[in-house]
Write an enzyme that holds these catalytic residues in place. Structure first.
Site, PDB file in Angstrom:
ATOM      1  N   PRO A 164      -5.505   2.902 -12.682  1.00  0.00           N
ATOM      2  CA  PRO A 164      -5.354   3.481 -14.022  1.00  0.00           C
ATOM      3  C   PRO A 164      -4.033   3.069 -14.673  1.00  0.00           C
ATOM      4  CG  PRO A 164      -5.382   5.203 -12.320  1.00  0.00           C
ATOM      5  CD  PRO A 164      -5.607   3.908 -11.631  1.00  0.00           C
ATOM      6  N   VAL A 165      -4.112   2.816 -15.979  1.00  0.00           N
ATOM      7  CA  VAL A 165      -2.938   2.318 -16.709  1.00  0.00           C
ATOM      8  C   VAL A 165      -1.953   3.467 -16.975  1.00  0.00           C
ATOM      9  CG1 VAL A 165      -2.236   1.281 -18.916  1.00  0.00           C
ATOM     10  CG2 VAL A 165      -4.311   0.497 -17.767  1.00  0.00           C
ATOM     11  N   GLY A 199       1.658   5.601 -13.109  1.00  0.00           N
ATOM     12  CA  GLY A 199       2.576   5.600 -11.964  1.00  0.00           C
ATOM     13  C   GLY A 199       2.018   4.911 -10.736  1.00  0.00           C
ATOM     14  N   LEU A 200       0.886   4.213 -10.890  1.00  0.00           N
ATOM     15  CA  LEU A 200       0.307   3.513  -9.728  1.00  0.00           C
ATOM     16  C   LEU A 200       0.564   2.004  -9.781  1.00  0.00           C
ATOM     17  CD1 LEU A 200      -3.107   5.360  -9.116  1.00  0.00           C
ATOM     18  CD2 LEU A 200      -0.915   5.737  -8.009  1.00  0.00           C
ATOM     19  N   GLY A 201       1.382   1.588 -10.718  1.00  0.00           N
ATOM     20  CA  GLY A 201       1.826   0.184 -10.717  1.00  0.00           C
ATOM     21  C   GLY A 201       0.834  -0.802 -11.300  1.00  0.00           C
ATOM     22  N   SER A 202       0.019  -0.365 -12.267  1.00  0.00           N
ATOM     23  CA  SER A 202      -1.025  -1.264 -12.776  1.00  0.00           C
ATOM     24  C   SER A 202      -0.437  -2.533 -13.400  1.00  0.00           C
ATOM     25  CB  SER A 202      -1.942  -0.546 -13.765  1.00  0.00           C
ATOM     26  OG  SER A 202      -1.304  -0.387 -14.990  1.00  0.00           O
ATOM     27  N   ALA A 229       2.479  -4.094 -12.849  1.00  0.00           N
ATOM     28  CA  ALA A 229       3.045  -5.016 -11.848  1.00  0.00           C
ATOM     29  C   ALA A 229       1.934  -5.662 -11.017  1.00  0.00           C
ATOM     30  CB  ALA A 229       4.016  -4.263 -10.943  1.00  0.00           C
ATOM     31  N   ALA A 230       0.872  -4.910 -10.734  1.00  0.00           N
ATOM     32  CA  ALA A 230      -0.223  -5.465  -9.923  1.00  0.00           C
ATOM     33  C   ALA A 230      -0.934  -6.591 -10.682  1.00  0.00           C
ATOM     34  CB  ALA A 230      -1.211  -4.370  -9.532  1.00  0.00           C
ATOM     35  N   ASP A 242       8.429  -1.349  -8.289  1.00  0.00           N
ATOM     36  CA  ASP A 242       6.981  -1.579  -8.413  1.00  0.00           C
ATOM     37  C   ASP A 242       6.606  -3.005  -8.003  1.00  0.00           C
ATOM     38  OD1 ASP A 242       6.954   0.929  -9.525  1.00  0.00           O
ATOM     39  OD2 ASP A 242       5.581   0.400 -11.151  1.00  0.00           O
TER      40      ASP A 242
HETATM   41  O1  PMV Z   1       6.021   2.701 -12.750  1.00  0.00           O
HETATM   42  P1  PMV Z   1       6.148   4.112 -12.307  1.00  0.00           P
HETATM   43  O2  PMV Z   1       5.665   5.108 -13.280  1.00  0.00           O
HETATM   44  O3  PMV Z   1       5.704   4.317 -10.894  1.00  0.00           O
HETATM   45  O4  PMV Z   1       7.744   4.470 -12.292  1.00  0.00           O
HETATM   46  C1  PMV Z   1       8.646   3.688 -11.655  1.00  0.00           C
HETATM   47  C2  PMV Z   1       9.703   4.527 -11.055  1.00  0.00           C
HETATM   48  C3  PMV Z   1      10.930   4.841 -11.866  1.00  0.00           C
HETATM   49  O5  PMV Z   1      11.945   5.103 -10.894  1.00  0.00           O
HETATM   50  C4  PMV Z   1      10.716   6.071 -12.722  1.00  0.00           C
HETATM   51  C5  PMV Z   1      11.374   3.707 -12.768  1.00  0.00           C
HETATM   52  C6  PMV Z   1      11.849   2.468 -12.025  1.00  0.00           C
HETATM   53  O6  PMV Z   1      11.937   1.439 -12.666  1.00  0.00           O
HETATM   54  O7  PMV Z   1      12.164   2.552 -10.833  1.00  0.00           O
END
Ligand code: PMV
Length: 308
Positions: free
Chosen positions: A96-97, A100-103, A105-106, A147
């Protein structure tokens, strides 16, 4: 044809404080993934077909800061690909976009790996990681790099900003239930709000970040030794510190509470916060019960994953 896949990720400990040089722990989540399929095409140009985001377009018709276009343009430029080949790039993702699951970067990692393999421009993991970090910076302002690192290496990562990648051992496998609030929340905003707090009262927030660092240090030791029983309390402590940073939300707090009431050993939000996902540590046999309680408390989706 070339195919490439990259997993999602969760941050177990240390989000936000990691932006300020404190350590964080993250693990890949292979139940969700971004997949890229790249093939030569008879049609002129580089066509991108990404049905999840309703996109079917030729590269040059997209704005140059479009997330997918920026990966492809930057790769072709850095790898000195000339002339541009005719390609069809199919992109699909179950991550999911903005959750916080890294969509993001993946997709970057899977896409750059597919391009480098297909166009015979070999890249090491270090290069893939550095490339994906540059792309994260374009879209997220001041990312720590956690990420792209955990997703590139697809291993548990003990991450300290601007330090070489370090993995950690998992002494005893443990089970995590992930609960999705279903609320998309751009990490950029919560990161920028924390920065505002920090600028207004440096000493206070440095102390909070130090508190998170203590939790992350302890968590690494506990995970390596396989003392799973002690991990839940550390998650609860980390969640309380994230609440102080104002990055939790009523929905996240509700899911965290629901998980604890249903028998989780500990729970916290994970990632940027304000929405997105939370995680709960559970005994394996309690995983389904906790997942059900999360759904009843409003989770749009749950994933059960084992860290090993
Ligand atoms: O991409 P997310 O939502 O998992 O957040 C990354 C984690 C943070 O520490 C909030 C930001 C970062 O760049 O490390």
């Amino acid at each position: 044809m070339t195919i490439s896949s990259a997993p999602g990720k969760i941050i177990l400990f240390g989000e936000h404080a990691v932006v300020y040089g404190r350590p964080a722990l993250a693990v890949p989540v292979t139940q969700v993934h971004a997949d890229v399929e790249l093939s030569d095409s008879d049609r002129a140009g580089i066509w991108i077909d990404a049905p999840d985001v309703n996109l079917l377009a030729e590269l040059n018709t997209l704005p140059s800061d479009h997330p997918l276009a920026s990966v492809i343009h930057n790769f072709l430029f850095l790898a000195r690909v000339s002339p541009f080949p005719n390609l069809l790039i199919k992109i699909a993702s179950t991550i999911p976009v903005a959750s916080g699951l890294g969509s993001g970067a993946a997709v970057s990692v899977a896409l750059v790996r597919a391009l480098s393999a297909h166009l015979d421009k070999q890249m090491t993991d270090t290069e893939v990681n550095a490339f994906a970090y540059e792309i994260e910076k374009l879209h997220h302002g001041t990312p720590s790099g956690i990420d792209n690192t955990v997703i590139t290496y697809s291993k548990p990562v003990y991450f300290v900003r601007e330090q070489p990648m370090e993995t950690f051992r998992v002494g005893e496998p443990f089970t995590i239930v992930i609960g999705d609030t279903g609320i998309p929340a751009p990490t950029k905003e919560s990161v920028s709000d924390v920065r505002q707090l920090w600028m207004n009262d440096n000493a206070r927030w440095e102390a909070v970040f130090d508190g998170v660092a203590d939790v992350s240090f302890a968590a690494r030791r506990v995970i390596e030794e396989g003392w799973v029983d002690m991990l839940g309390t550390l998650m609860d402590e980390n969640h309380a510190l994230l609440q102080q940073m104002t990055v939790s939300s009523p929905e996240l707090d509700r899911l965290v509470e629901a998980a604890r009431s249903a028998g989780a050993l500990g729970a916290k939000m994970s990632g940027g916060g304000r929405g997105g996902n939370m995680i709960a540590l559970v005994d394996a046999e309690m995983a389904e019960t906790v997942a059900k309680s999360l759904k009843e408390a409003g989770a749009k989706n749950t994933i059960i994953t084992q860290v090993s």
